[in-house]
Design an enzyme around this catalytic site. Structure first.
Site, PDB file in Angstrom:
ATOM      1  N   HIS A  56       0.595  -1.310  -0.012  1.00  0.00           N
ATOM      2  CA  HIS A  56      -0.024   0.009  -0.075  1.00  0.00           C
ATOM      3  C   HIS A  56       0.908   1.243   0.076  1.00  0.00           C
ATOM      4  O   HIS A  56       1.279   1.895   1.164  1.00  0.00           O
ATOM      5  CB  HIS A  56      -1.028   0.035   1.121  1.00  0.00           C
ATOM      6  CG  HIS A  56      -1.982   0.976   1.058  1.00  0.00           C
ATOM      7  ND1 HIS A  56      -3.321   0.651   1.498  1.00  0.00           N
ATOM      8  CD2 HIS A  56      -1.891   2.347   0.572  1.00  0.00           C
ATOM      9  CE1 HIS A  56      -4.229   1.768   1.522  1.00  0.00           C
ATOM     10  NE2 HIS A  56      -3.259   2.755   0.924  1.00  0.00           N
ATOM     11  N   HIS A  58       1.543   4.991  -2.392  1.00  0.00           N
ATOM     12  CA  HIS A  58       1.226   5.992  -3.414  1.00  0.00           C
ATOM     13  C   HIS A  58       2.355   6.756  -4.151  1.00  0.00           C
ATOM     14  O   HIS A  58       3.038   7.330  -3.385  1.00  0.00           O
ATOM     15  CB  HIS A  58       0.420   7.154  -2.843  1.00  0.00           C
ATOM     16  CG  HIS A  58      -0.732   6.511  -2.398  1.00  0.00           C
ATOM     17  ND1 HIS A  58      -2.033   6.434  -2.845  1.00  0.00           N
ATOM     18  CD2 HIS A  58      -1.089   6.031  -0.936  1.00  0.00           C
ATOM     19  CE1 HIS A  58      -3.301   5.717  -2.032  1.00  0.00           C
ATOM     20  NE2 HIS A  58      -2.516   5.506  -1.171  1.00  0.00           N
ATOM     21  N   LEU A  59       2.631   6.240  -5.408  1.00  0.00           N
ATOM     22  CA  LEU A  59       3.860   6.838  -6.069  1.00  0.00           C
ATOM     23  C   LEU A  59       3.518   7.832  -7.134  1.00  0.00           C
ATOM     24  O   LEU A  59       4.527   8.650  -7.579  1.00  0.00           O
ATOM     25  CB  LEU A  59       4.643   5.651  -6.922  1.00  0.00           C
ATOM     26  CG  LEU A  59       5.037   4.487  -5.722  1.00  0.00           C
ATOM     27  CD1 LEU A  59       5.791   3.470  -6.920  1.00  0.00           C
ATOM     28  CD2 LEU A  59       6.017   5.012  -4.848  1.00  0.00           C
ATOM     29  N   ASP A 148      -8.481   2.625  -3.739  1.00  0.00           N
ATOM     30  CA  ASP A 148      -8.147   3.246  -2.654  1.00  0.00           C
ATOM     31  C   ASP A 148      -8.133   4.574  -2.697  1.00  0.00           C
ATOM     32  O   ASP A 148      -7.720   5.341  -3.642  1.00  0.00           O
ATOM     33  CB  ASP A 148      -6.596   2.962  -2.356  1.00  0.00           C
ATOM     34  CG  ASP A 148      -6.246   3.374  -1.131  1.00  0.00           C
ATOM     35  OD1 ASP A 148      -6.825   3.014   0.071  1.00  0.00           O
ATOM     36  OD2 ASP A 148      -5.204   4.122  -1.108  1.00  0.00           O
ATOM     37  N   ASN A 274      -6.120   9.711   6.077  1.00  0.00           N
ATOM     38  CA  ASN A 274      -7.651   8.941   6.214  1.00  0.00           C
ATOM     39  C   ASN A 274      -7.221   7.584   6.089  1.00  0.00           C
ATOM     40  O   ASN A 274      -6.792   7.019   4.731  1.00  0.00           O
ATOM     41  CB  ASN A 274      -8.027   9.531   5.004  1.00  0.00           C
ATOM     42  CG  ASN A 274      -9.898   9.116   5.131  1.00  0.00           C
ATOM     43  OD1 ASN A 274     -10.183   8.742   6.391  1.00  0.00           O
ATOM     44  ND2 ASN A 274     -10.368   9.283   4.078  1.00  0.00           N
ATOM     45  N   ASP A 301       0.997   3.100   3.999  1.00  0.00           N
ATOM     46  CA  ASP A 301       0.172   4.064   3.113  1.00  0.00           C
ATOM     47  C   ASP A 301       1.073   5.334   2.917  1.00  0.00           C
ATOM     48  O   ASP A 301       0.518   6.317   3.184  1.00  0.00           O
ATOM     49  CB  ASP A 301      -1.029   4.271   4.001  1.00  0.00           C
ATOM     50  CG  ASP A 301      -2.120   5.037   3.095  1.00  0.00           C
ATOM     51  OD1 ASP A 301      -2.053   5.195   1.979  1.00  0.00           O
ATOM     52  OD2 ASP A 301      -3.144   5.487   3.806  1.00  0.00           O
ATOM     53  N   HIS A 305       2.697  14.569  -0.287  1.00  0.00           N
ATOM     54  CA  HIS A 305       2.110  15.608  -0.844  1.00  0.00           C
ATOM     55  C   HIS A 305       3.205  16.784  -0.805  1.00  0.00           C
ATOM     56  O   HIS A 305       4.364  16.555  -0.231  1.00  0.00           O
ATOM     57  CB  HIS A 305       0.925  16.175   0.000  1.00  0.00           C
ATOM     58  CG  HIS A 305       0.029  15.180  -0.115  1.00  0.00           C
ATOM     59  ND1 HIS A 305      -0.975  15.014  -1.066  1.00  0.00           N
ATOM     60  CD2 HIS A 305      -0.648  14.395   0.996  1.00  0.00           C
ATOM     61  CE1 HIS A 305      -1.920  14.144  -0.777  1.00  0.00           C
ATOM     62  NE2 HIS A 305      -1.824  13.494   0.432  1.00  0.00           N
ATOM     63  N   PHE A 319      -4.701  14.699   3.022  1.00  0.00           N
ATOM     64  CA  PHE A 319      -4.730  13.750   3.900  1.00  0.00           C
ATOM     65  C   PHE A 319      -3.564  12.807   3.439  1.00  0.00           C
ATOM     66  O   PHE A 319      -3.251  12.829   2.066  1.00  0.00           O
ATOM     67  CB  PHE A 319      -6.156  12.694   3.793  1.00  0.00           C
ATOM     68  CG  PHE A 319      -7.121  13.216   4.246  1.00  0.00           C
ATOM     69  CD1 PHE A 319      -7.471  13.102   5.594  1.00  0.00           C
ATOM     70  CD2 PHE A 319      -8.424  13.839   3.538  1.00  0.00           C
ATOM     71  CE1 PHE A 319      -8.543  13.492   6.473  1.00  0.00           C
ATOM     72  CE2 PHE A 319      -9.508  14.290   4.306  1.00  0.00           C
ATOM     73  CZ  PHE A 319      -9.666  13.839   5.713  1.00  0.00           C
ATOM     74  N   GLY A 320      -2.606  12.441   4.392  1.00  0.00           N
ATOM     75  CA  GLY A 320      -1.780  11.592   3.953  1.00  0.00           C
ATOM     76  C   GLY A 320      -0.332  11.907   4.444  1.00  0.00           C
ATOM     77  O   GLY A 320      -0.115  13.154   4.566  1.00  0.00           O
TER      78      GLY A 320
END
Length: 437
Positions: A56, A58-59, A148, A274, A301, A305, A319-320
């Site tokens: 999990h 995010h690239l 997701d 989140n 996760d 950003h 979020f993140g």
């Protein structure tokens, strides 16, 4: 290159064993061999484990390369000890057809320095609503189907997706969030901190009610189902009971949910993710779930950003947070060294279970295509396996400094934290991917 690693303890199927490792033709042999080595490393006081696997992350590429790229994200993974990362589909274009997926696959082939396996969308727009993606076309090239960032809102759509995924033998992976349960503007857990500081809360029911629905649908359809970033005690219990009934359900959680509670929050965007960090009761349930096998994987996760997007406080920041470069040392320091979980359980959750659940290459394999029939899974490093391994210095103590991250994202809860455990080296197929040449 022929490499000899000497002096370390090695995580094998029999646990930690003092064992030299020879790496020849990209594969593991135990003990020194009768050959000339190109490189010899003395790793006394270190531990060698299978490379971590994070299902999990995010690239951000294609579409959001101002936040992260496959190159920078995979470099962060290499530094964090990861051999494998699975990239979520929050992209532009969303990978819901072969045409849209091809761009991501091409960038991975060109720029990734670790194994990167993409997710495909459940819905065509990756919004949790509307027409389903072209699941049959993308199935051979994705690790699983997921929207997701959005929960699939319509029960009929999720049932249809599960039936098609079952026929394709591909897992469905869900961000569980029932939007009917949400109050607009929610930014943190709907608990004591939110009430005391005047923030709109995100309630636990928004997660567990959709998890409850999806578990029922998984039981009905027979689809393999995996729940993303579990944060509530209710979801843990739902999974526990479903496993007892034989439902094909697994789940994951992240270090921040296991280490912190909502009463640790600060008025900073770095604390906004989140699902949110929840109560002490939820954290206790998550730790129990890790230790009794209800929760299968520890993931990051990793969600980078820009600095501007994370500088707007709890209410208005994106979020993140990032996690690939902090997951191992924080889990080891705050959970293993404190006795909240064993070293073996950490390796199971960060190395072994993700590969087994998602049928990821990286063991003994006759090929590299996802779901290749020739893959044989194991519970530690074995002879003949691909030399995807990382070297850990468990005694190394240092301060986390987000300014040194390889990731373009710098928002972390652990900046300045004193931790133990450093990735000394990371090998993939016998090649050193960290430290960087």
């Amino acid at each position: 290159m022929r490499t000899l690693l000497t002096g370390a303890e090695v995580y094998t199927c029999d646990g930690l064993v003092k064992q030299d490792i020879s790496i020849c033709d990209g594969r593991i042999q135990f003990g020194a061999q009768d050959m000339r080595y190109d490189r010899t490393e003395n790793l006394t006081d270190c531990v060698i484990v299978p490379g971590f696997a994070d299902v999990h992350v995010h690239l951000r590429e294609p579409g959001f390369s101002y936040k992260e790229t496959i190159r920078t994200g995979s470099m962060a993974a290499a530094r964090g000890g990861y051999s494998i990362v699975c990239a979520m589909p929050n992209l532009k274009p969303a990978p819901s057809s072969m045409e849209s997926l091809r761009e991501e696959l091409d960038i991975i082939a060109r720029d990734a320095c670790v194994h990167v396996y993409p997710y495909g969308c459940i819905t065509r727009t990756q919004t949790g609503r509307g027409e389903l993606a072209d699941l049959e076309a993308i199935a051979p090239y994705v690790v699983a189907f997921s929207d997701d960032g959005k929960g699939v809102q319509e029960e009929a759509s999720m049932r249809s997706a599960m039936l098609r995924a079952k026929a394709l033998n591909v897992p469905v992976v869900a961000h569980c969030e029932d939007e009917a349960e949400l109050v607009p503007g929610g930014c943190i857990h709907d608990g004591q901190y939110a009430r005391e500081h005047g923030h709109i809360g995100i309630n636990s029911a928004s997660e567990w009610k959709q998890a409850e629905r999806d578990i029922r649908l998984s039981e009905e359809t027979g689809c393999q189902y995996h729940i993303c970033h579990v944060s509530t005690k209710e979801t843990v219990e739902l999974v526990r009971q479903a496993k007892k009934r034989g439902v094909r359900v697994t789940c994951e959680t992240g270090p921040h949910y296991l280490i912190y509670t909502d009463m640790d929050l600060q008025e900073s965007g770095s604390w906004k993710m989140n699902p949110p960090i929840r109560s002490a009761e939820d954290r206790a349930a998550l730790l129990e779930g890790i230790n009794d096998g209800t929760i299968d994987c520890i993931i990051t996760d990793h969600a980078p950003h820009s600095a501007e997007e994370k500088a707007k406080g709890l209410d208005n920041s994106a979020f993140g947070i990032v996690g690939l470069e902090t997951a191992f040392p924080t889990v080891y320091t705050y959970l293993v060294k404190t006795g909240k979980m064993s070293f073996q359980r950490m390796i199971e959750c960060m190395c072994i279970n993700p590969r087994r659940i998602f049928r990821l290459p990286g063991a003994i394999s006759t090929g590299t295509k996802l779901r290749e029939a020739g893959i044989v899974y194991h519970d530690g490093l074995i002879e003949g396996a691909s030399a995807d391994l990382c070297v850990l210095d468990l005694k190394k103590q240092y301060r986390i400094d987000s300014s040194t991250f390889c990731s373009m994202g710098k928002s972390t809860l652990f900046d300045g934290a004193e931790v133990f455990g450093e990735v000394r080296a990371n090998y993939i197929g016998g090649n050193i991917v960290y430290p960087f040449a």
